[in-house]
Design an enzyme around this catalytic site. Structure first.
Site, PDB file in Angstrom:
ATOM      1  N   GLU A   1       0.865  -1.198   0.082  1.00 27.24           N
ATOM      2  CA  GLU A   1      -0.044  -0.103  -0.038  1.00 27.24           C
ATOM      3  C   GLU A   1       0.713   1.241   0.093  1.00 27.24           C
ATOM      4  OE1 GLU A   1      -3.489  -2.025   2.779  1.00 27.24           O
ATOM      5  OE2 GLU A   1      -2.611  -0.206   3.535  1.00 27.24           O
TER       6      GLU A   1
ATOM      7  N   GLN B   1      42.049  -8.620 -22.336  1.00 27.86           N
ATOM      8  CA  GLN B   1      42.079  -9.203 -20.698  1.00 27.86           C
ATOM      9  C   GLN B   1      41.064  -8.596 -19.936  1.00 27.86           C
ATOM     10  OE1 GLN B   1      46.054  -9.057 -19.432  1.00 27.86           O
ATOM     11  NE2 GLN B   1      46.634 -11.013 -20.237  1.00 27.86           N
TER      12      GLN B   1
ATOM     13  N   GLU C   1       9.587  -7.030  -3.405  1.00 28.91           N
ATOM     14  CA  GLU C   1       9.477  -8.059  -2.475  1.00 28.91           C
ATOM     15  C   GLU C   1      10.759  -7.709  -1.530  1.00 28.91           C
ATOM     16  OE1 GLU C   1       8.843 -12.006  -3.962  1.00 28.91           O
ATOM     17  OE2 GLU C   1       7.717 -11.044  -5.619  1.00 28.91           O
TER      18      GLU C   1
END
Length: 389
Positions: free
Chosen positions: A126, A280, A365
């Site tokens: 929310e 490299q 999350e």
């Protein structure tokens, strides 16, 4: 649970082939239309992608956590929209029902979700309940044989297209924090529920995210998850602990894909008469990507096995999500660097789209910063438990 290793290998092989034969060739189409085409959704449903983590007795594949993350690492090696389309059904959209629903509730919703006929989503966040999810303000008042829900949810994956919402609301108006929160199964057709248009976002085109509104929304009392008030936050934590492992796998798959793209480019692009993979400094970027991907992969698999064994994985799940999402961001940055100017130009490479898509992993999350705090809290908890033992 797939007890036959041959069947699991076949599943993973089939998903691997599907990603390359179907998902990759249609990524531009998904991005331009901002949706996964209906025939591809139907194909995913036919292949059982929606039901991976739903128990067999309710029509799913009943994959263990370890099997689920192995499948997720394969399925997510393509545009995020594909796995997001099925991901709520294999993760947060069904897990609350699987974990705490009554048998009647499971029988009513899970088989259709496993078949992909219903799309689920988790409505938790929310405006004032994001990183601190216990600050839920949406209310649910019992009136006779139903509840009346009022409030809104924000940043909900698949909300614009979902058929079934797992909604967390405060049933005790005098409660604060995690206490007094209950979970409900809310159908799109219930009076008083509406959803907003999909957000315009930085990335993840084709994965609709939006808001959910409850305006005197009528929810039958039998749709109280588990038929018990006040246990919603415990349910949410069960869902998130598993989903953090799942999401870590879903961060690892795109990293594998981006490294493959960077390797292809480095092995064909020439400068100063030699392939750039032989320089490299370029090789070091690729090597760092590979090392971090393998570290994330092993961490996720180990934590998944621990969860399947019934161990407390609250700490490890948070570590998984934190490390894998940050790893994916670093891999994306290095891979764009390997492409050079071509990595910034959408006309030349889709790596720029992946770069934008994976940025969200470090935010949803639980932001990386929230997980850093949670990791330390869990460490303190375990030290206290060890001292008391």
């Amino acid at each position: 649970m797939i007890t036959d290793k041959t069947k699991l290998d076949r599943l993973l092989s089939d998903v691997h082939a599907w990603v390359r034969d179907v998902a990759h060739p249609n990524e531009d189409r998904v991005a331009e239309a901002n949706e996964v085409p209906a025939e591809i959704v139907a194909d995913m449903a036919e292949r059982g992608f929606f039901g991976w983590s739903i128990p067999k007795e309710y029509g799913g594949a009943g994959l263990t956590t370890e099997e689920l993350v192995m499948g997720a690492m394969e399925l997510s090696q393509c545009a995020v929209a594909y796995r997001a389309r099925v991901g709520t059904n294999t993760g947060i959209g069904s897990e609350a029902l699987v974990a705490d629903g009554t048998d009647a509730q499971k029988q009513k919703y899970l088989p259709a979700m496993a078949r992909g006929e219903l799309t689920g989503c988790l409505a938790l966040t929310e405006p004032n309940a994001g990183s601190e999810a216990s600050n839920i303000e949406t209310t649910a008042q019992r009136v006779g044989d139903h509840y009346v829900l009022n409030g809104m949810k924000r940043y909900i994956t698949n909300a614009p297209i979902a058929d079934v919402f797992t909604v967390f609301a405060r049933t005790d108006p005098d409660s604060k924090g995690a206490k007094g929160v209950s979970a409900f199964i809310v159908e799109r057709g219930f009076d008083g529920l509406s959803t907003g248009a999909p957000y315009k976002m930085m990335g993840q085109s084709g994965s609709p995210v939006g808001e959910v509104y409850f305006n005197d929304c009528i929810v039958p009392a039998e749709n109280l998850l588990g038929q018990t008030e006040g246990t919603g936050f415990k349910t949410a934590m069960k869902v998130l602990n598993k989903q953090r492992i799942h999401l870590a796998a879903l961060c690892t798959g795109p990293a594998i894909r981006m490294l493959d793209m960077a390797m292809d480019h480095a092995c064909t692009r020439q400068q100063s008469g030699q392939k750039i993979v032989d320089f490299q400094l370029v090789a070091a970027l690729l090597a760092d990507c590979r090392a971090e991907i393998e570290a994330a992969r092993q961490l996720v698999l180990s934590t998944a096995r621990a969860r399947d064994a019934g161990k407390d994985i609250a700490l490890e799940a948070s570590i998984c999500k934190y490390f894998a999402s940050e790893m994916c961001g670093r891999v994306a940055d290095r891979c764009v660097q390997v492409f050079g100017g071509a990595g910034y130009v959408a006309d030349h490479s889709s790596i720029e789209r992946y770069y934008r898509d994976v940025r969200l992993f470090r935010l949803y999350e639980g932001t990386s910063q929230i997980h850093q705090l949670n990791i330390v809290r869990q460490m303190q908890r375990r030290r206290k438990e060890d001292s008391a033992a």
